[in-house]
Design a protein around this motif. Structure first.
Motif, short mmCIF file in Angstrom:
data_model
loop_
_atom_site.label_atom_id
_atom_site.label_comp_id
_atom_site.label_asym_id
_atom_site.label_seq_id
_atom_site.Cartn_x
_atom_site.Cartn_y
_atom_site.Cartn_z
N ASP A 1 1.00 -1.01 0.56
CA ASP A 1 0.02 0.08 -0.07
C ASP A 1 1.15 1.23 -0.14
O ASP A 1 0.64 2.56 0.51
CB ASP A 1 -1.21 0.12 1.38
N PHE A 2 1.71 1.23 -0.60
CA PHE A 2 3.06 2.60 -0.97
C PHE A 2 2.49 3.40 -1.67
O PHE A 2 1.90 2.83 -2.28
CB PHE A 2 4.39 2.04 -1.35
N ASN A 3 2.63 4.65 -1.16
CA ASN A 3 2.16 5.47 -1.51
C ASN A 3 0.43 6.00 -0.90
O ASN A 3 -0.24 7.14 -1.84
CB ASN A 3 1.73 5.88 -3.56
N GLY A 4 0.23 4.70 -0.32
CA GLY A 4 -1.16 5.17 -0.19
C GLY A 4 -1.70 5.60 1.50
O GLY A 4 -2.35 4.37 2.16
N GLY A 5 -0.45 5.44 1.83
CA GLY A 5 -1.10 4.79 3.49
C GLY A 5 0.66 4.09 4.41
O GLY A 5 0.55 4.03 5.24
N GLY A 6 1.25 3.02 3.63
CA GLY A 6 1.46 2.10 3.84
C GLY A 6 3.07 2.33 4.06
O GLY A 6 3.50 3.76 3.64
N GLY A 7 3.86 1.63 4.50
CA GLY A 7 5.21 1.55 5.28
C GLY A 7 5.62 1.78 6.41
O GLY A 7 4.44 2.04 7.26
N ILE A 8 6.65 0.48 7.22
CA ILE A 8 6.59 0.60 8.38
C ILE A 8 8.30 0.61 8.59
O ILE A 8 8.74 0.60 7.86
CB ILE A 8 5.69 -1.11 8.82
N ALA A 9 8.44 0.33 9.99
CA ALA A 9 9.42 0.07 9.83
C ALA A 9 10.28 -0.61 9.42
O ALA A 9 10.12 -1.97 9.87
CB ALA A 9 9.75 0.52 11.38
N GLY A 10 11.73 -0.18 9.07
CA GLY A 10 11.95 -0.89 8.06
C GLY A 10 11.04 -1.46 7.02
O GLY A 10 12.53 -2.03 5.76
N TRP A 11 10.12 -0.89 6.14
CA TRP A 11 10.22 -1.19 4.87
C TRP A 11 9.42 -0.36 4.38
O TRP A 11 8.29 -0.10 4.53
CB TRP A 11 9.03 -2.47 4.26
N THR A 12 10.22 0.78 3.95
CA THR A 12 9.13 2.47 3.65
C THR A 12 8.99 2.99 2.71
O THR A 12 8.27 3.32 2.45
CB THR A 12 10.65 3.01 5.38
N ASP A 13 9.85 1.93 1.92
CA ASP A 13 9.86 2.41 -0.25
C ASP A 13 10.06 0.80 -0.40
O ASP A 13 10.76 -0.15 0.72
CB ASP A 13 10.26 3.45 0.43
N ALA A 14 10.39 1.02 -1.74
CA ALA A 14 10.48 -0.12 -1.71
C ALA A 14 12.38 -0.31 -2.12
O ALA A 14 12.42 -2.08 -2.33
CB ALA A 14 10.61 -0.40 -4.18
N THR A 15 13.09 0.29 -1.59
CA THR A 15 14.00 -0.13 -1.38
C THR A 15 14.58 -1.08 -0.67
O THR A 15 15.50 -1.80 -0.68
CB THR A 15 15.26 1.18 -1.22
N GLN A 16 13.87 -1.06 0.26
CA GLN A 16 14.03 -2.08 1.35
C GLN A 16 13.50 -3.26 1.73
O GLN A 16 13.01 -3.91 2.38
CB GLN A 16 13.20 -1.79 2.94
N THR A 17 12.89 -3.52 0.52
CA THR A 17 12.40 -4.77 -0.07
C THR A 17 12.69 -5.80 0.00
O THR A 17 12.44 -7.02 0.90
CB THR A 17 12.09 -4.68 -1.33
N ARG A 18 13.78 -6.35 0.21
CA ARG A 18 14.69 -7.61 0.45
C ARG A 18 14.79 -7.74 2.24
O ARG A 18 14.73 -8.74 3.00
CB ARG A 18 16.02 -7.20 0.21
#
Length: 412
Positions: A353-370
């Protein structure tokens, strides 16, 4: 001299073998990426690709752009055609259809501008081919069937433009079904036993015929039950988590998790703070910030499309994160674990749900997918499990929905 040469060759071979073994051991110690990493819910703002800050091919303010996907190992994403719920009137429908068309155009512009980096995928086979060619994949999903404008022909038009799932509702009841979150300001009555409408039934049946996955996220429990009874194909929840762990109406209760799995479908666990961790203080702080930012912008109410990227809001959210730590990857994986325990490992997936409210500590954007993959491993999921969660399950359902549609029309 010949003997010394033979000894030297033997030593060199031994060193080469040892070096190769060390390299193999190092490679084995480095966890591999899953075959496909697929996020089923990435929103795009109005102005996508048309404003420099929203150019997905360049460094941007977006949580997901092409560079972030490439660096983080996110191979594929459903980009979302979302419109806010409005009045059920001819003018309201016309406005919603026009807004949706703009977003289709914006996604098409991204694909035309960066064909060497990202390609449209309208079938799982195309996604796999893109992956094999080293390209990212863009798919299209609809959030809020209100954008169909109460015209079934618009579902066919959406399919022609690449849409491969249709979310029936969003926040507020619409002409397809009741929402899990009624909106008093829209005149919605509280939740009742009302579920899907006749138009909603026609949308589900036509989606089955076309090969569009039906998405029950945001729909009321009553609507979900009716969809499960009338759909001839498996259904998905594109971004929902566990109500048993956090009692939010947007999350799904265990009985519906089991019902979706029994239908052969998949529930995509969503990494949105408010669906993973209860924090009333944070909720109040966010509402106060939203009101303040909207007022500063000269608007009567906060609009995430218009205000969420403003520096005042971004800075304010940083302060809120420091004061009220958001949900973490561990919180997220706990929800995934519960969904797996209830629905089964073959019926759970991943959504940001990125750009729509999503994002948590450790996965704040697509760079942290791994980081998500690493957290799943730390919680005991095997590589086979992770491959299913990161796209295998969703692609199986997508394949099945496509197969049934093709069989219905004699082209499978």
């Amino acid at each position: 001299m010949k003997a010394l040469g033979t000894l030297g060759t033997t030593v060199a071979l031994a060193l080469a073998v040892a070096s190769a073994a060390a390299a193999a051991a190092a490679a084995a110690a480095t966890p591999k990426d899953p075959p496909v990493t697929l996020d089923t819910h990435v929103d795009i703002p109005f102005g996508y690709m048309r404003e420099a800050r929203f150019d997905a091919g360049k460094p941007s303010v977006l949580q997901v752009d092409l560079d972030k996907m490439e660096r983080g190992g996110l191979n594929a994403a459903f980009f979302i055609i979302y419109v806010e719920q409005g009045p059920l009137t001819p003018a309201g429908y016309a406005h919603a259809v026009a807004q949706a068309q703009q977003k289709y155009d914006d996604i098409a512009l991204m694909l035309r501008t960066y064909p060497d980096r990202i390609r449209l995928a309208t079938t799982p086979g195309q996604l796999r081919a893109n992956r094999a060619a080293g390209k990212l994949s863009a798919m299209i999903g609809i959030e809020n069937g209100y954008s169909l404008g109460h015209d079934l022909n618009n579902l066919d038009a959406a399919y022609a433009r690449g849409a491969r799932y249709v979310g029936l509702a969003h926040m507020g009841h619409n002409d397809l079904c009741t929402s899990s979150t009624p909106m008093a300001e829209l005149g919605d009555p509280p939740l009742s036993d009302a579920g899907i409408s006749d138009f909603g039934r026609s949308v589900v049946k036509r989606a089955n015929q076309l090969g569009i996955m039906v998405d029950i996220s945001h729909s009321s429990d009553a609507c979900v039950r009716e969809v499960l009874s009338i759909s001839s194909a498996p259904v998905i929840a594109s971004h929902s988590s566990s109500r048993a762990l956090l009692n939010h109406p947007r999350n799904l209760p265990d009985d519906l998790l089991r019902a979706v799995a029994a239908k052969g479908g998949v529930i995509q666990a969503v990494a949105l703070k408010g669906f993973l961790k209860l924090d009333p203080g944070r909720d109040l702080a966010e509402k106060a910030l939203q009101a303040q930012v909207a007022k500063q912008a000269g608007d009567a109410a906060f609009d995430s499309e218009r205000h969420a990227y403003l520096p005042a809001y971004v800075d304010g959210m940083r302060r809120i994160d420091a004061a009220f730590p958001p949900a973490t990857l561990d919180d997220y994986v706990v929800h995934i674990r519960h969904l797996v325990e209830v629905a089964g490992i073959d019926h759970v997936g991943i959504a940001s749900d990125f750009n729509g409210g999503g994002g948590i500590a450790g996965w704040t954007d697509a760079t942290q997918t791994r980081n998500v993959t690493a957290a799943l491993r730390q919680h005991g999921f095997s590589d086979d499990d992770i491959a299913k969660l990161w796209g295998g399950n969703l692609m199986r359902v997508w394949d099945e929905v496509t197969r049934r549609a093709d069989a219905r029309h004699g082209t499978g």
